[in-house]
Design a protein around this motif. Structure first.
Motif, PDB file in Angstrom:
ATOM      1  N   ILE A 495      41.036 -19.229 -24.517  1.00  0.00           N
ATOM      2  CA  ILE A 495      39.651 -18.832 -24.764  1.00  0.00           C
ATOM      3  C   ILE A 495      38.830 -20.090 -25.056  1.00  0.00           C
ATOM      4  O   ILE A 495      39.348 -21.079 -25.568  1.00  0.00           O
ATOM      5  N   LYS A 505      45.059 -17.914 -27.516  1.00  0.00           N
ATOM      6  CA  LYS A 505      45.012 -16.648 -28.234  1.00  0.00           C
ATOM      7  C   LYS A 505      46.134 -15.783 -27.693  1.00  0.00           C
ATOM      8  O   LYS A 505      46.358 -15.738 -26.477  1.00  0.00           O
ATOM      9  N   TYR A 507      48.370 -12.002 -27.744  1.00  0.00           N
ATOM     10  CA  TYR A 507      48.441 -10.577 -28.028  1.00  0.00           C
ATOM     11  C   TYR A 507      49.917 -10.209 -28.106  1.00  0.00           C
ATOM     12  O   TYR A 507      50.709 -10.623 -27.229  1.00  0.00           O
ATOM     13  N   LYS A 561      42.005 -11.640 -20.491  1.00  0.00           N
ATOM     14  CA  LYS A 561      40.986 -12.693 -20.556  1.00  0.00           C
ATOM     15  C   LYS A 561      39.623 -12.164 -20.135  1.00  0.00           C
ATOM     16  O   LYS A 561      38.591 -12.491 -20.742  1.00  0.00           O
ATOM     17  N   GLU A 564      38.270 -10.238 -22.956  1.00  0.00           N
ATOM     18  CA  GLU A 564      37.926 -11.128 -24.060  1.00  0.00           C
ATOM     19  C   GLU A 564      36.570 -11.798 -23.835  1.00  0.00           C
ATOM     20  O   GLU A 564      35.762 -11.954 -24.760  1.00  0.00           O
TER      21      GLU A 564
END
Length: 580
Positions: A495, A505, A507, A561, A564
């Motif tokens: 990010i 980042k 998950y 992404k 995001e």
């Protein structure tokens, strides 16, 4: 963590299909000569998968051992499957379909699907598999792109997903319905039609360059791509089954891949049948005890499954396998996405055999790089190129290709010419041409080759994370995260960051018994920093009940992404239901 090499013993090396001598002496012409070809010339996948075995006296061998969702078992011999394929070919012919017609299969793992696929090829027509779990729009778009002539499906799928828009597909001439009841008036009942058809059919004299299969693969943006494959691909299906999966005649083999995607066709139908094994086909979805029971009770020798399934087994713990025994299990392989080192070693602990990762794509049509039966296993590596495959790590600069040095990250590329290479993207010549530069096929995957010749997956070119001058492959981050006891699955993306350019980042989905909390999030981040260093470890971790995956089990990092950053999600037709 550096994972130790898993060496192969001399006995395993001695019995493996692939030896050093084979590697050095192999030529694709030799693989072609191991097949029969059609009488009078030509090459047809269905003939190599069925008729040649029946002609050679192996008709009574079981080709498919099928288990229904309810657990009922049905054995289908090579002779019986050949007869059903001929019946299906006759049904198509009786309805005026000619060689070159396009037949789409929208069914689960039922015996009729296998007869339909092989009967289509026998009739000189093109077969396209579809996921039974697709929604109406993905089905419709693929039928439109491919100008579908025939749809073979079940009554339930037809009524739920097709009937509302059927008349919008102008090319559609015939719908064959698998049903125990009365079918719609504008459809044909499949079983009665096949029962009434002759069980012999002269195989159409296709050539190696005639279209046989269209496999759809999702693009990062826009509509899905239809990769075209030809009958000559059977040469690679046969050879790679022997080399990468160590298939031997009479083996009991289980490929858990859904027949709606390329693995379920290439290595769930064609390769095993061409190599004359007995295939296990389970109609049901994943169930831990059912799977362990099949491996044990059916004496499975070669097992080809997906990282997602392996991780689900891992989540249940090693003790879940303690009451089962697998004395005949000889070779375990993984497909669909890179396999984390922990899963490779877990296979060694539970089955006394490591999982053997391999690499290929819808576009390559078959396995290109693999950890084969005779090789020492370096957990986390995708292995070495198979015989007949020239692979390299390259950098493209001003339209020219530079081959990278060992240890240097670049794009994984192949020299064109292997038999199962796609011959086109359907109706998209420019898109196809972009895949080839300066005598190489560019895969779009980033990788590295070490000094010993092993290839290591880094990530898709568009997944690579660039942070403070570091190039970070998401797979490296994800592999470290799942070493944590709480983490079942992980996905890493980059990010934007004003200082570093990008930061990582992650998950994660948790194992049973763990609850999301700030304390656990800090613990996992600290764990990752110790493994990866502060520059590579995730700055933030988000807990999710499940990660977005394609129906073939690949985690969709680009979708995470896009969400995001508020970007277009692109083609998500292969997406399973996920938690946004």
């Amino acid at each position: 963590m550096t994972w130790p090499t898993i060496p192969k013993d001399d006995a395993t090396k001695a019995t493996a299909n692939l030896t050093n001598a084979v590697r050095t002496q192999f030529a694709w012409e030799d693989a072609r000569n191991m097949l029969d070809g059609l009488p009078g010339g030509g090459l047809n996948i269905a003939h190599e998968a069925l008729d040649r075995h029946v002609n050679a006296g192996h008709g009574e061998q079981v080709a498919i051992r099928w288990f229904s969702k309810d657990g009922d078992q049905r054995d289908i011999t090579y002779a019986a499957l050949a007869a059903d394929a001929a019946r299906f070919a006759n049904v198509l012919s009786a309805h005026g379909l000619k060689p070159g017609a396009r037949v789409y299969g929208l069914m689960g793992r039922v015996p009729e699907l296998y007869a339909a696929a092989l009967g289509t090829l026998k009739a000189g027509m093109t077969f396209t598999p579809l996921f039974a779990a697709f929604g109406p729009e993905p089905i419709k778009s693929r039928m439109e792109i491919g100008a579908c002539d025939v749809l073979v499906t079940t009554e339930a799928l037809y009524r739920k997903k097709v009937v509302a828009w059927r008349k919008e597909i102008g090319s559609l001439k015939l719908v064959l319905i698998l049903s125990d009841g009365v079918v719609p008036a504008d459809c044909v009942a499949l079983r009665p039609a096949m029962d009434a058809a002759a069980d012999t059919f002269e195989t159409v004299k296709t050539t190696a360059d005639d279209m046989a299969l269209i496999h759809f693969t999702s693009g990062t943006t826009g509509k899905p791509k239809g990769a075209v494959h030809v009958h000559g691909a059977v040469v690679a299906h046969a050879a790679t089954g022997r080399f990468a999966l160590d298939l031997k005649p009479d083996d009991i083999y289980w490929c858990t891949a859904d027949p709606g995607w390329v693995t379920g066709t290439s290595y769930g139908i064609i390769s095993p049948l061409v190599n004359r094994v007995t295939m296990i086909v389970d109609e049901a979805e994943f169930d831990l005890n059912r799977w362990y029971g099949i491996l044990q009770n059916e004496g499975v020798q070669v097992w080809y499954t997906a990282p997602t399934a392996i991780r689900m087994l891992m989540r249940a713990g090693k003790e879940a396998a303690n009451s089962y025994r697998f004395p005949k299990l000889r070779f375990l392989a993984s497909v669909g996405e890179p396999l984390n080192p922990e899963a490779v070693v877990w296979g060694q602990d539970v089955f006394a055999k490591p999982f053997h990762d391999n690499w290929w794509q819808t576009e390559t049509g078959g396995i290109m790089i693999a950890n084969t039966a005779e090789m020492d296993i370096h957990p986390g590596s995708m292995g070495k190129p198979l015989p007949g495959i020239e692979a390299g790590i390259v950098s493209v600069e001003d339209g020219a290709v530079r081959v990278c040095k060992p240890g240097e990250i670049g794009e994984l590329a192949l020299r064109p010419g292997w038999p199962s290479m796609m011959r086109a993207y359907l109706n998209e010549q420019a898109r196809y041409d972009k895949c080839f530069v300066d005598g190489w096929y560019l895969s779009g995957d980033l990788a590295m080759q070490d000094k010993d010749g092993y290839f290591w997956f880094i990530g898709r070119a568009d997944d690579l994370i660039k942070s403070s001058g570091h190039l970070i492959g998401p797979f490296e981050v994800e592999s470290a995260l799942i070493e944590h006891d709480a983490v079942a699955e992980a996905a890493a993306i980059g990010i934007p960051d004003e200082t570093a350019g990008e930061v990582v980042k992650a998950y994660v989905a948790l194992n049973p018994g763990f609850e999301a909390s700030e304390t656990l999030e800090r613990d996992i981040r600290g764990f990752a920093r110790k493994r990866l260093g502060a520059a590579v470890a995730p700055r933030e971790i988000v807990f999710r009940k499940q990660l977005p995956k394609t129906r073939s089990g690949k985690i969709m990092r680009r979708l995470l992404k896009a969400r995001e950053l508020g970007l277009p999600e692109g083609d998500i037709s292969t997406l399973e239901a996920d938690e946004k």
